[in-house]
Design a protein around this motif. Structure first.
Motif, mmCIF file in Angstrom:
data_model
loop_
_atom_site.group_PDB
_atom_site.id
_atom_site.type_symbol
_atom_site.label_atom_id
_atom_site.label_comp_id
_atom_site.label_asym_id
_atom_site.label_seq_id
_atom_site.Cartn_x
_atom_site.Cartn_y
_atom_site.Cartn_z
ATOM 1 N N ILE A 241 -2.357 -3.871 0.119
ATOM 2 C CA ILE A 241 -3.051 -4.618 1.170
ATOM 3 C C ILE A 241 -3.481 -3.697 2.315
ATOM 4 C CG2 ILE A 241 -2.820 -6.470 2.874
ATOM 5 C CD1 ILE A 241 -0.786 -7.769 0.893
ATOM 6 N N VAL A 242 -2.531 -2.971 2.902
ATOM 7 C CA VAL A 242 -2.849 -2.176 4.087
ATOM 8 C C VAL A 242 -3.769 -1.004 3.746
ATOM 9 C CG1 VAL A 242 -1.898 -0.718 5.903
ATOM 10 C CG2 VAL A 242 -0.763 -2.851 5.299
ATOM 11 N N SER A 243 -3.469 -0.299 2.649
ATOM 12 C CA SER A 243 -4.285 0.863 2.285
ATOM 13 C C SER A 243 -5.717 0.458 1.972
ATOM 14 C CB SER A 243 -3.672 1.585 1.086
ATOM 15 O OG SER A 243 -2.354 1.957 1.384
ATOM 16 N N SER A 244 -5.893 -0.692 1.301
ATOM 17 C CA SER A 244 -7.240 -1.149 0.973
ATOM 18 C C SER A 244 -8.005 -1.515 2.237
ATOM 19 C CB SER A 244 -7.188 -2.347 0.026
ATOM 20 O OG SER A 244 -6.613 -1.966 -1.195
ATOM 21 N N LEU A 245 -7.328 -2.214 3.154
ATOM 22 C CA LEU A 245 -7.987 -2.594 4.407
ATOM 23 C C LEU A 245 -8.366 -1.351 5.206
ATOM 24 C CD1 LEU A 245 -5.913 -5.679 5.605
ATOM 25 C CD2 LEU A 245 -8.191 -5.642 4.578
ATOM 26 N N LYS A 246 -7.454 -0.376 5.213
ATOM 27 C CA LYS A 246 -7.703 0.857 5.965
ATOM 28 C C LYS A 246 -8.940 1.556 5.417
ATOM 29 C CE LYS A 246 -3.943 3.284 7.580
ATOM 30 N NZ LYS A 246 -2.791 4.174 7.374
ATOM 31 N N ARG A 247 -9.002 1.639 4.099
ATOM 32 C CA ARG A 247 -10.142 2.274 3.443
ATOM 33 C C ARG A 247 -11.433 1.529 3.804
ATOM 34 N NH1 ARG A 247 -11.441 6.507 1.089
ATOM 35 N NH2 ARG A 247 -9.492 7.462 1.500
ATOM 36 N N PHE A 248 -11.342 0.185 3.792
ATOM 37 C CA PHE A 248 -12.501 -0.648 4.115
ATOM 38 C C PHE A 248 -13.019 -0.302 5.511
ATOM 39 C CE2 PHE A 248 -14.440 -4.546 5.724
ATOM 40 C CZ PHE A 248 -15.301 -4.882 4.691
ATOM 41 N N GLY B 169 0.854 -1.195 0.000
ATOM 42 C CA GLY B 169 0.000 0.000 0.000
ATOM 43 C C GLY B 169 0.879 1.231 0.000
ATOM 44 N N THR B 170 1.001 1.879 -1.164
ATOM 45 C CA THR B 170 1.912 3.003 -1.312
ATOM 46 C C THR B 170 1.591 4.104 -0.310
ATOM 47 O OG1 THR B 170 1.764 2.468 -3.635
ATOM 48 C CG2 THR B 170 3.001 4.430 -3.081
ATOM 49 N N GLY B 171 2.598 4.534 0.417
ATOM 50 C CA GLY B 171 2.387 5.640 1.348
ATOM 51 C C GLY B 171 2.061 5.188 2.757
ATOM 52 N N SER B 172 1.863 3.880 2.943
ATOM 53 C CA SER B 172 1.522 3.373 4.266
ATOM 54 C C SER B 172 2.743 2.731 4.918
ATOM 55 C CB SER B 172 0.389 2.350 4.148
ATOM 56 O OG SER B 172 0.407 1.471 5.240
ATOM 57 N N VAL B 173 3.006 3.100 6.166
ATOM 58 C CA VAL B 173 4.166 2.563 6.877
ATOM 59 C C VAL B 173 3.991 1.057 7.133
ATOM 60 C CG1 VAL B 173 5.335 2.575 9.110
ATOM 61 C CG2 VAL B 173 4.932 4.714 7.905
ATOM 62 N N LEU B 174 2.816 0.668 7.610
ATOM 63 C CA LEU B 174 2.571 -0.762 7.803
ATOM 64 C C LEU B 174 2.567 -1.496 6.465
ATOM 65 C CD1 LEU B 174 -0.160 -1.006 10.591
ATOM 66 C CD2 LEU B 174 2.282 -1.493 10.743
ATOM 67 N N GLY B 175 2.151 -0.779 5.425
ATOM 68 C CA GLY B 175 2.135 -1.366 4.090
ATOM 69 C C GLY B 175 3.521 -1.821 3.661
ATOM 70 N N ALA B 176 4.538 -1.024 3.976
ATOM 71 C CA ALA B 176 5.906 -1.390 3.618
ATOM 72 C C ALA B 176 6.295 -2.698 4.319
ATOM 73 C CB ALA B 176 6.866 -0.272 4.004
ATOM 74 N N VAL B 177 5.854 -2.858 5.560
ATOM 75 C CA VAL B 177 6.184 -4.073 6.315
ATOM 76 C C VAL B 177 5.437 -5.273 5.739
ATOM 77 C CG1 VAL B 177 6.216 -5.138 8.596
ATOM 78 C CG2 VAL B 177 6.534 -2.664 8.380
ATOM 79 N N VAL B 178 4.154 -5.074 5.452
ATOM 80 C CA VAL B 178 3.353 -6.165 4.888
ATOM 81 C C VAL B 178 3.893 -6.562 3.510
ATOM 82 C CG1 VAL B 178 1.063 -6.763 3.988
ATOM 83 C CG2 VAL B 178 1.279 -5.591 6.182
ATOM 84 N N GLY B 179 4.244 -5.561 2.705
ATOM 85 C CA GLY B 179 4.802 -5.839 1.384
ATOM 86 C C GLY B 179 6.101 -6.611 1.484
ATOM 87 N N SER B 180 6.941 -6.225 2.434
ATOM 88 C CA SER B 180 8.200 -6.931 2.645
ATOM 89 C C SER B 180 7.940 -8.366 3.084
ATOM 90 C CB SER B 180 9.036 -6.195 3.698
ATOM 91 O OG SER B 180 10.072 -7.025 4.161
ATOM 92 N N ALA B 181 6.976 -8.550 3.985
ATOM 93 C CA ALA B 181 6.637 -9.897 4.449
ATOM 94 C C ALA B 181 6.130 -10.737 3.279
ATOM 95 C CB ALA B 181 5.579 -9.822 5.550
ATOM 96 N N PHE B 182 5.286 -10.140 2.477
ATOM 97 C CA PHE B 182 4.704 -10.827 1.318
ATOM 98 C C PHE B 182 5.803 -11.379 0.408
ATOM 99 C CE2 PHE B 182 2.650 -11.289 -2.750
ATOM 100 C CZ PHE B 182 1.293 -11.509 -2.497
#
Ligand SMILES: Nc1ncnc2c1ncn2[C@@H]1O[C@H](COP(=O)(O)OP(=O)(O)O)[C@@H](O)[C@H]1O
Ligand SMILES: [Mg+2]
Lengths: 263, 315
Positions: B302-309, B255-268
């Motif tokens: 992932i994170v940005s979409s969930l956040k929006r949801f 999720g571009t721009g999201s700090v947790l997104g960077a972590v989730v993307g790295s985990a992925f």
């Protein structure tokens, strides 16, 4: 006191002379309007004045007497020049309040490193900026939209938000490019009072506008452009009765009509 | 209330700390701790890109080059120059900042995709130098990295490195969140939306982009240094073009721009390839398919979409 002096500005696009040797000066507290048919070169003139385009070899721009001809757009803002855009230029993914807060950034004192390390001054700065931005939004009747994402706001509100953001830079001269375009009668009415109010606070206002009722009502002087050249300049009443202006707007047949009417 | 939590800085940091604390409890062996440490390291590099891409809207296609500089600094510094490993680590990060400044300064005045192209070239050059200057870098075979000692304490073992990398990630996350909520962060997000308008309120757009680029390069340099110190060995593969693309993909998938997104993307992109090795020759294909599926159903990441949801349903 003269705030903005533009001298002999000109630019060509390919073979088209979009602005050709235009000069004007605006004093503090004055509303100076620029009118003319579509494609006359009004927006291009703004782009020249605000440093987006380079004023030709003979062109000169002064703010409060200081020659600023060679300065780029962001430096001109520091000298006291602010503008709005004919085509909305909004930070759509930020809140309305943040849009205005960005406008305050020249008065913000924290450095990039302080911001990175979350220095205590940053929180204080944020609070001060937020308060200043909120006060401005209040003044422009935008307080109720402060927390909304800008992208979700209606057009008329965004037009005013751009003005709020420009005012946040604390300009000496404010250039408004068709602020009433797309606004309904009520919004135009609000805008009318707002512009008068801004001028009264000592800002030199340069206004591009198609709504002639608005222009004739609030302008101190009007400059008429056609094909990039100055056609007429003067008080609203004078310009309204200028035969050249009428023919530019209504065509030659219209001019004949008008002449007959004035008889 | 829920909306406030989802968007709060402190909540983000607490959540990250919680995940970091829970992983060692659940991990059945030190192998899992190693994988998790890799996730934290690449998350750190992705965080730098989050500042550059997510906040300022500029793309770097050569960030693995900075990863490589940071990594080789801790290898080459002690081995060839006799420098202290810890000093080499910090010098490497600083060097990344300097190089980013030199590369970015002329490029970021220009509008458009020049940074992407310039960084692409930069990344390729770093990889080439690491490959061919074998006398210094060890060439394609890679180079041994000296163990690091802090106050007489040798940093080694999966558990220790887990906490070191997690700590670095926490610091990186805190700084990235600081920037987001600061005057500088506002101007970065502003120029991302409209450079014309940002310039119109007096933002020095070129200087702001350059600052974001330099910071993001230092993040990658730190990540590279940690990677080399933890693995004890480094090859030019670290700086490869594929690796640069992977870092960009982490940011976008999370999720571009999201700090947790960077972590989730790295985990992925760190965990999945490990998990998919059981599929043998189908591993790459399935990984590619999964990326496509995620991007189709969670286009904002992932994170940005969930956040929006969550935000859309919050009262
Ligand atoms: N960047 C540009 N490149 C080429 N032509 C341009 C450009 N900007 C404006 N023009 C042309 O210059 C003329 C004046 O345009 P503009 O200043 O936008 O008019 P106005 O604002 O008075 O409607 C038009 O003919 C327009 O097509
Ligand atoms: Mg126009």
């Amino acid at each position: 006191m003269t705030i903005l002096e533009a001298e002999n500005l000109g630019i060509s696009f390919g073979g088209l002379r979009a602005v050709d040797g235009v000069s004007f000066a605006v004093a503090a507290g004055e509303v100076f309007s620029i009118i003319g048919p579509n494609g006359a070169g009004k927006t291009t003139l703004f782009n020249l004045v605000t440093g987006i385009y380079r004023a030709g070899r003979n062109g000169r721009i002064r703010i409060a007497g200081e020659d600023v001809t060679s300065l780029g757009p962001h430096l001109l803002v520091r000298r006291g020049m602010a503008r709005t855009f004919q085509n909305l230029q909004i930070f759509f993914r930020m809140t309305a309040l943040e849009n205005v807060m960005v406008g305050c950034h020249l008065s913000e004192k924290t450095s990039f490193l302080a911001d990175l390390f979350g220095w205590p001054t940053v929180a204080r700065q944020n609070r001060a900026t937020r308060e200043r931005a909120l006060a401005l939004m209040e003044r422009l009747g935008l307080a109720q939209y402060a927390r909304a994402e800008a992208g979700s706001l209606p057009y008329g509100v965004l037009k005013r938000l751009e003005i709020a953001r420009a005012l946040a830079t604390e300009p000496k001269v404010l250039l408004l490019d068709e602020p009433a375009a797309g606004c309904n009668a009520v919004e135009t009415e609000v805008l009318d009072r707002l512009i008068a109010d801004i001028a009264k606070s000592g800002v030199a206002v340069v206004l591009i506008e198609h709504d002639m009722k608005l222009v004739m009502k609030i302008s101190d002087r009007v400059l008429v452009l056609t094909h990039g050249r100055r056609l007429a300049e003067g008080a609203p009443a004078v310009v309204r009765n200028d035969a050249g202006v009428i023919s530019a707007y209504l065509g030659d047949a219209g001019a004949t009509e008008a002449n007959r009417a004035h008889g | 209330m829920l909306a406030a939590v989802v968007t709060s800085r402190l909540a983000t940091l607490l959540f990250l700390a919680l995940v970091i604390a829970v992983v060692p409890v659940l991990a059945p062996s030190s192998f899992y701790l190693r994988v998790a440490s890799l996730v934290w390291i690449f998350a750190l590099a992705a965080l730098g890109l989050t500042i550059l891409m997510g906040y300022a809207g500029q793309v770097s296609l050569g960030h693995a080059g900075f990863l490589g500089i940071g990594a080789y600094a801790v290898a080459v510094g002690p081995a060839r120059l006799g420098l202290d490993p810890l000093l080499s680590f910090f010098l490497g990060a600083a060097l990344c900042g300097l190089v980013a400044y030199a590369v970015g300064k002329p490029i970021l005045r220009l509008k458009g995709y020049y940074l992407a192209i310039a960084t692409l070239g930069f990344g390729l050059i770093v990889a080439l130098v690491l490959h061919s200057e074998a006398a210094v870098t060890g060439g394609p075979d890679g180079i041994q990295v000296a163990r690091i000692t802090l106050f007489g304490w040798r940093i080694s073992g999966a558990t220790t490195w887990y906490w070191v990398t997690a700590g670095a990630l926490m610091i990186g996350a805190a700084l990235a969140l600081n920037i987001a909520a600061s005057p500088s962060g506002r101007t970065l997000r502003a120029l991302h939306d409209s450079e014309v308008a940002a310039t119109g309120v007096g933002v020095d757009v070129a200087a702001r982009k350059l600052a974001a680029f330099v910071v993001s390069a230092v993040y990658a340099g730190v990540a590279g240094g940690l990677l080399a110190l933890m693995n004890g060995f480094i090859t030019p593969e670290t700086a490869s073009f594929m690796h640069s693309i992977e870092l960009v993909a982490m940011v976008i998938i999370g999720g571009t721009g999201s700090v947790l997104g960077a972590v989730v993307g790295s985990a992925f992109l760190t965990v999945l390839p490990q998990a998919l090795t059981i599929l043998q020759e189908y591993e790459q294909a399935v990984l590619g398919l999964l990326i496509m599926v995620f991007m189709i159903f969670l286009p904002a990441g992932i994170v940005s979409s969930l956040k929006r949801f969550v935000l859309d349903r919050a009262p």
